[in-house]
Design a protein around this motif. Structure first.
Motif, PDB file in Angstrom:
ATOM      1  N   ARG A 103       0.849  -1.398  -0.020  1.00 24.67           N
ATOM      2  CA  ARG A 103       0.207   0.047  -0.017  1.00 24.67           C
ATOM      3  C   ARG A 103       0.722   1.274  -0.092  1.00 24.67           C
ATOM      4  O   ARG A 103       0.330   2.448  -0.441  1.00 24.67           O
ATOM      5  N   TYR A 104       2.124   1.315   0.383  1.00 23.64           N
ATOM      6  CA  TYR A 104       2.972   2.306   0.415  1.00 23.64           C
ATOM      7  C   TYR A 104       3.905   2.229  -0.593  1.00 23.64           C
ATOM      8  O   TYR A 104       4.739   3.250  -0.555  1.00 23.64           O
ATOM      9  N   GLY A 105       3.858   1.335  -1.515  1.00 22.23           N
ATOM     10  CA  GLY A 105       4.742   1.306  -2.584  1.00 22.23           C
ATOM     11  C   GLY A 105       3.773   0.499  -4.101  1.00 22.23           C
ATOM     12  O   GLY A 105       2.788   0.606  -4.082  1.00 22.23           O
ATOM     13  N   ALA A 106       4.669   0.150  -4.980  1.00 27.61           N
ATOM     14  CA  ALA A 106       4.288  -0.491  -6.143  1.00 27.61           C
ATOM     15  C   ALA A 106       3.858  -1.880  -5.722  1.00 27.61           C
ATOM     16  O   ALA A 106       4.121  -2.612  -4.753  1.00 27.61           O
ATOM     17  N   LEU A 107       2.712  -2.331  -6.609  1.00 25.58           N
ATOM     18  CA  LEU A 107       2.096  -3.345  -6.229  1.00 25.58           C
ATOM     19  C   LEU A 107       3.117  -4.724  -6.409  1.00 25.58           C
ATOM     20  O   LEU A 107       3.747  -4.704  -7.567  1.00 25.58           O
ATOM     21  N   GLY A 108       3.173  -5.305  -5.433  1.00 25.64           N
ATOM     22  CA  GLY A 108       4.163  -6.557  -5.801  1.00 25.64           C
ATOM     23  C   GLY A 108       5.500  -6.267  -4.930  1.00 25.64           C
ATOM     24  O   GLY A 108       6.504  -6.822  -5.018  1.00 25.64           O
ATOM     25  N   SER A 109       5.368  -5.072  -4.151  1.00 23.93           N
ATOM     26  CA  SER A 109       6.592  -4.531  -3.157  1.00 23.93           C
ATOM     27  C   SER A 109       6.785  -5.881  -2.017  1.00 23.93           C
ATOM     28  O   SER A 109       6.066  -6.559  -1.822  1.00 23.93           O
ATOM     29  N   PRO A 110       8.160  -5.887  -1.610  1.00 21.61           N
ATOM     30  CA  PRO A 110       9.358  -4.998  -2.117  1.00 21.61           C
ATOM     31  C   PRO A 110      10.023  -5.616  -3.335  1.00 21.61           C
ATOM     32  O   PRO A 110      10.313  -6.641  -3.606  1.00 21.61           O
ATOM     33  N   ALA A 111      10.189  -4.557  -4.207  1.00 21.13           N
ATOM     34  CA  ALA A 111      10.966  -4.872  -5.591  1.00 21.13           C
ATOM     35  C   ALA A 111      10.524  -6.243  -6.356  1.00 21.13           C
ATOM     36  O   ALA A 111      11.193  -6.752  -6.850  1.00 21.13           O
ATOM     37  N   GLY A 112       9.067  -6.201  -6.223  1.00 21.89           N
ATOM     38  CA  GLY A 112       8.547  -7.186  -7.293  1.00 21.89           C
ATOM     39  C   GLY A 112       8.700  -8.703  -6.478  1.00 21.89           C
ATOM     40  O   GLY A 112       8.190  -9.652  -7.077  1.00 21.89           O
ATOM     41  N   ALA A 113       9.009  -8.719  -5.241  1.00 20.99           N
ATOM     42  CA  ALA A 113       9.228  -9.987  -4.655  1.00 20.99           C
ATOM     43  C   ALA A 113       7.924 -10.714  -4.603  1.00 20.99           C
ATOM     44  O   ALA A 113       7.893 -11.897  -4.067  1.00 20.99           O
ATOM     45  N   THR A 114       6.933  -9.966  -4.568  1.00 23.03           N
ATOM     46  CA  THR A 114       5.470 -10.528  -4.133  1.00 23.03           C
ATOM     47  C   THR A 114       4.578 -10.727  -5.273  1.00 23.03           C
ATOM     48  O   THR A 114       3.217 -10.761  -5.176  1.00 23.03           O
ATOM     49  N   ASN A 115       5.359 -10.296  -6.622  1.00 27.46           N
ATOM     50  CA  ASN A 115       4.313 -10.555  -7.791  1.00 27.46           C
ATOM     51  C   ASN A 115       3.806 -11.709  -8.057  1.00 27.46           C
ATOM     52  O   ASN A 115       4.518 -12.750  -7.847  1.00 27.46           O
ATOM     53  N   THR A 116       2.599 -11.857  -8.206  1.00 32.46           N
ATOM     54  CA  THR A 116       1.836 -13.128  -8.679  1.00 32.46           C
ATOM     55  C   THR A 116       1.133 -13.093  -9.994  1.00 32.46           C
ATOM     56  O   THR A 116       1.221 -11.862 -10.460  1.00 32.46           O
ATOM     57  N   VAL A 117       0.679 -14.235 -10.505  1.00 28.71           N
ATOM     58  CA  VAL A 117      -0.123 -14.197 -11.732  1.00 28.71           C
ATOM     59  C   VAL A 117      -1.343 -13.166 -11.771  1.00 28.71           C
ATOM     60  O   VAL A 117      -1.642 -12.360 -12.775  1.00 28.71           O
ATOM     61  N   VAL A 118      -1.937 -13.072 -10.577  1.00 27.36           N
ATOM     62  CA  VAL A 118      -3.063 -12.119 -10.132  1.00 27.36           C
ATOM     63  C   VAL A 118      -2.602 -10.667 -10.345  1.00 27.36           C
ATOM     64  O   VAL A 118      -3.188  -9.812 -10.778  1.00 27.36           O
ATOM     65  N   THR A 119      -1.587 -10.398  -9.548  1.00 31.67           N
ATOM     66  CA  THR A 119      -1.052  -8.898  -9.620  1.00 31.67           C
ATOM     67  C   THR A 119      -0.493  -8.660 -11.119  1.00 31.67           C
ATOM     68  O   THR A 119      -0.538  -7.460 -11.602  1.00 31.67           O
TER      69      THR A 119
END
Length: 316
Positions: A259-275
């Motif tokens: 919520r305080y950064g880009a979706l999938g923060s930190p640095a795309g470590a939580t990017n998933t298929v849905v995101t």
């Protein structure tokens, strides 16, 4: 001799009787009653799932902007080719698989153990059932917010995990631990549902089987392995399938973390298929490209569910 009018009346009564018996026979059958009761669900399913998915499938072959859908152009398989050439898509799929591979077996095992515990003859087991189930019906955002406070650097939780070799860091802000943090959130929230489903199955296991096992001298572990586990195999497949789908659909927890950064923060470590779909299909308004990601997402889940079914069948 019967007059023509009498014959016609008799034939009419016979036809009406045949029609009534056919009508009654149709609605007296279990299959017809089942379809009748399933009809409201099927209508809602077709309207809320099948029709939108069909639209997404059509959009996946178009160059369509979310703000100007009337100007969509057919481009064939170009969206799919672009996705399959995008390293970020494979990274998102890998993250989703990691969450599922970590969280699903753990929450299944914990849920089974919880079900066995609350199925015993102990005082206050109704309270335990309620307490264990509460996380499942609690807001995912609320649980994520609480866990974010617990998993900050220097708290007793991070210090406890540090005893097992984990770093004393803020988990959700560290690229090495953020995905694990999401998996822990999923496990915590899903165990209650798994417990309830397993509990219903445990209560259906015939007591005669356990009594026969005791007479034959079978230990508790042998009874669990050769009676409980095989009997619960269909329920296990259901739980694993549902948990896998929900694991791939994780979004709220990641949105709360980011919520305080880009979706999938930190640095795309939580990017998933849905995101990945949300970023391209909603935020960037490229609904055609996002729809192609959704179709591939659906195929991935179908393949994994099929493999799970084959694996459980072989174990059975």
């Amino acid at each position: 001799m019967m007059s023509n009018g009498t014959k016609a009346a008799a034939e009419l009564r016979r036809d009406n009787k045949g029609g009534q018996s056919l009508f009654r026979k149709m609605f007296d059958s279990d299959m017809s009653v089942g379809w009748l009761f399933s009809l409201p669900f099927l209508i809602l399913w077709a309207w809320w799932f099948f029709y939108p998915f069909l639209q997404s499938f059509i959009r996946s072959f178009q160059d369509a902007n979310f703000a100007a859908l009337d100007e969509a152009k057919f481009i064939g398989f170009q969206n799919y080719v672009r996705i399959l050439q995008d390293p970020e898509f494979y990274r998102a799929v890998l993250h989703s698989l990691e969450i599922v591979l970590i969280a699903v077996p753990v929450q299944t095992l914990i849920g089974l153990l919880m079900a066995i515990l609350v199925n015993q003859k102990i005082k206050g087991k109704g309270i335990f059932r309620t307490v264990f189930f509460i996380p499942y019906i609690t807001s995912q955002i609320a649980i994520t917010t609480v866990f974010m406070m617990l998993f900050k650097q220097g708290t007793f939780v991070t210090e406890f995990f540090g005893l097992f070799g984990f770093g004393n860091v803020t988990w959700f802000a560290d690229t090495n631990y953020a995905l694990m943090f999401v998996a822990i959130l999923f496990i915590f929230q899903q165990c209650g549902f798994t417990m309830i489903v397993y509990l219903s199955g445990l209560q259906e296991v015939p007591k005669d089987l356990y009594e026969a096992g005791q007479i034959d001298g079978a230990s508790k572990w042998a009874q669990f392995r050769y009676i409980t586990v095989p009997f619960l195999k269909p329920i296990t497949f259901f739980i694993v399938s549902v948990a896998t789908i929900l694991g791939f659909q994780i979004f709220d927890q990641i949105a709360a973390i980011s919520r305080y950064g880009a979706l999938g923060s930190p640095a795309g470590a939580t990017n998933t298929v849905v995101t990945y779909f949300y970023q391209h299909g909603i935020r960037y308004m490229n609904i055609g490209y996002g729809s192609a990601a959704v179709v591939l997402f659906f195929l991935i889940i179908m393949i994994i569910t099929y493999l799970q079914k084959k694996l459980l069948d072989e174990k059975g």
